[in-house]
Scaffold this motif. Sequence first.
Motif: not given
Lengths: 260, 338, 297
Positions: A162-167, A89-97
Amino acid sequence: MTGLARLAISDLDVSFGSRQVVSIADLRLDRAEILGLAGESGSGKSMTTLAVLGLAHTVGATVSGSITLDGQELTGLPQESLRDFRGRRIAAIFQSPSTAFNPVYRVGSIVTKALRLHGATKSEASDRAAEAMRQVLLPPDLMRRYPSQLSGGQLQRVAIALAVALRAEVLLADEPTSALDVTVQAEVLDLLRDLRASIGMSILFISHDLAVVAELCDRVAVMREGLILEQGPASQVLSAPAHPYTAELLQSVPKLASTT
Amino acid sequence: MPVFVARRIALAIVVVLGVIVVTFVVVHVVPGDPAATWAGPHASASQIARARKYLGLDRPLVVQLVSYLGGIASGNWGISIHTHRSVLSDLMTVAPASLELVITALVLAMVAGIPIGLFSARRPGRPADQLIRAGSIVGISMPIFWMALILQLVFSQRLKLLPAAGEFSPGLLFTHPLVKRTGFPVIDSLLGGNLPMLGSTLTHLILPAIVVAAYPAGLIARMVRAQVLEVIGDTHILNARALGFGERQIFGRFAMKLAWTPVAAAIALVFGYSLVNTFLVESIFDWPGLGSYAAASIATLDTPAILGVTLFVAVAYVGANLVVDVVQAAIDPRIRLR
Amino acid sequence: MIGAPTITPPDAAMPRGKALRRGLAANPLLTVGGALVLLIVFVAIVAPLIVPFPGDAGTATHPFEVLKAPSAAHWFGTDNVGRDIFSRVLFGARVSPVIAIIVLVIACLVGIPLGVAAGFLGGRVDELIMRVTDVFLAFPPLLLALALAAVLPASLTSVTIAIAAVWWPWYVRLIRGQAASVAGRPYVEACRALGVSRMRIIFRHILPNSITPVLVQVSLDVGGVILTASALSFLGLGAQDPVPDWGLMVSSGQSYFTPDWWMVTFPGLAILLTAFAFNLLGDGLRDLLDPKRSFLP
């Protein structure tokens, strides 16, 4: 915006012992909205992300206050319950891919593992993963690659996939474009705008780069030393800042200064 | 990947050649006359001279070395001065016992060491962690021969829980004879459905295996702990947590997979060490392996045999490292893409 | 980057004593290990003065005191010729650690110059040295030492030579890495361009940078050398009677072990304790001095 905010933070205190690093009285993120959280490094933006995810304890910080998602209180929930929220429900992406993916796993493997963790079957997981890859404009067979075989931009898109897939409903994006070149940056920003439009994703866009914030965000909150100095519609805050610090920040961005 | 493997094999062969040369030189620094030993205590001077010629010991050292190299390649590792049999066949007879012991010990060490290392890494600095760290250091500081004697005294003599020596109870050879197929008593009794023998071999294996496992277990626990702690602060771990994975998975799966590369290297290392360590415990446990053979060879200054044993273990060690190199490359893409 | 606030490192202005105490407090391994090592060294030095039966470390025999269990008179009991084991064990502290020191000094004296040559000169010299080193490193240490000690006459000297002969390669590898990394740095290239002599570069830049890893490695190795030496003595290849070598004492005690356990137990315990102490010290030093370490077990 009236009505129930998607993500509402009030009286949030994050501290290391007696040292307080975040003290947010009020911050809301609505549905299909991109909220920019702007400020210098060390202003507490990243700790806010950790607090929302319930992971502040992993770096030794304590959290008090209220964080609600669609009205449901997250602080005080036990870790097992919080794990259901994370990613799903809450996804996160970070600075250094390039460091965001475990180098010994194929990127697709992480995606499918995460999906199956949150209840998908094996075939569902691979289908949703492939679909999400297409949504972020990447060919699904890139999922078979290792992180070292993908570029920074591609990796960041996989992270978004990832965030999209997890909805996920909310995406916490912590300096997602700071490590990318300008052209790649633009593509990622386009992608985020697209997500807001197509699936109504709420995005908390954290950045020290005011120019990017200005370009992307609907509303902006300015943070300094753990406090929110001002927040409001982007056009308003960035053209007629109420707080002198905001004005200072704006001055240091040549492009913006010349357009006011 | 095939290129990687081929290169590694080529390198290993070069190293093995070097190993043979070094071992040969080292062993022939001998003061003392192998020909006299071979001919026996009452041989006359002329018999000894004939022996010297027969054994090829009158040739210059370099010529001996070259012929030895040629011999190795064709399977001729020399004749034992003491047993008068082919060294290679002697080795083939005694090696399985030592290998059985070492492999069991390594399995024990991994089964104990990895979870303990993970457990320790999950609570760094806390009392349990300090205790485990101290325990691991005890493991790698342990004099193996002493530990063997103590355990034997406590568990065999005093508590009468476990057998003191031998690979199995000799009496069973009469009632439930063991059919030799692989040379490994445990496997052979399993294959032959010989349950009493299987039980006996297993109980006899316990004490020696625990002794040999002490050093590897300590080392593996330390390595796992260190490697996991090194990666646990990385962004991809934070990412995994943010995706909702629990701590068990974070440590046991994501961190551990990264730790495997150095841990696998450590396993190859301790394979070599343990194979040599068995030399120390075999006499204590009456274990008919390489160690007992080596001890006999040393006592009789049986140069071909000493040479053979040293070479065998060194080549096994090179082989183990090769296998681990390949396995590492299979697990960790960064290695083969280098 | 997200992270907890870093612990403030002791700044240069803090008095050395306080900084040292801070370092020790944060590092229980180092403290305990260091204390134990100091104790062992102390015992080794004053052994002749404090043991109840100094002659027993030598050729004394007491036929009427043979194989007595531990008691008030003989804390560790007596051995098969009546010698006080406590005295012999304490004297043993003068044997094993000394072997370790000699071995490691030789290893450094051989390994460091070779490592510097390989890392700094590079090219064919490097190739040659490293190939030879690799061959020696292909042996498990005890194995080659065993083979060598087996063919030499049994004595402590032989054991020392045998172990030194197999221990030096590790130091070549260690120093080579240091030398190669320093040699590749821009300021060194600048030095060379300016015509600074190679010797000067070696002594002013490479060697000082190498001290820390060498120190850590040596302290970690002492335990290993002691174990190897006692193993060789146990096999009868090293010290001979009446030298109070711990490995030899365990070996002699073997045949009496079943009823008379003290001959084996106490010397072995001494080996364990000494190796343990040095390993603790080494670990602690590594934690303290080597912030980014490549893990050498």
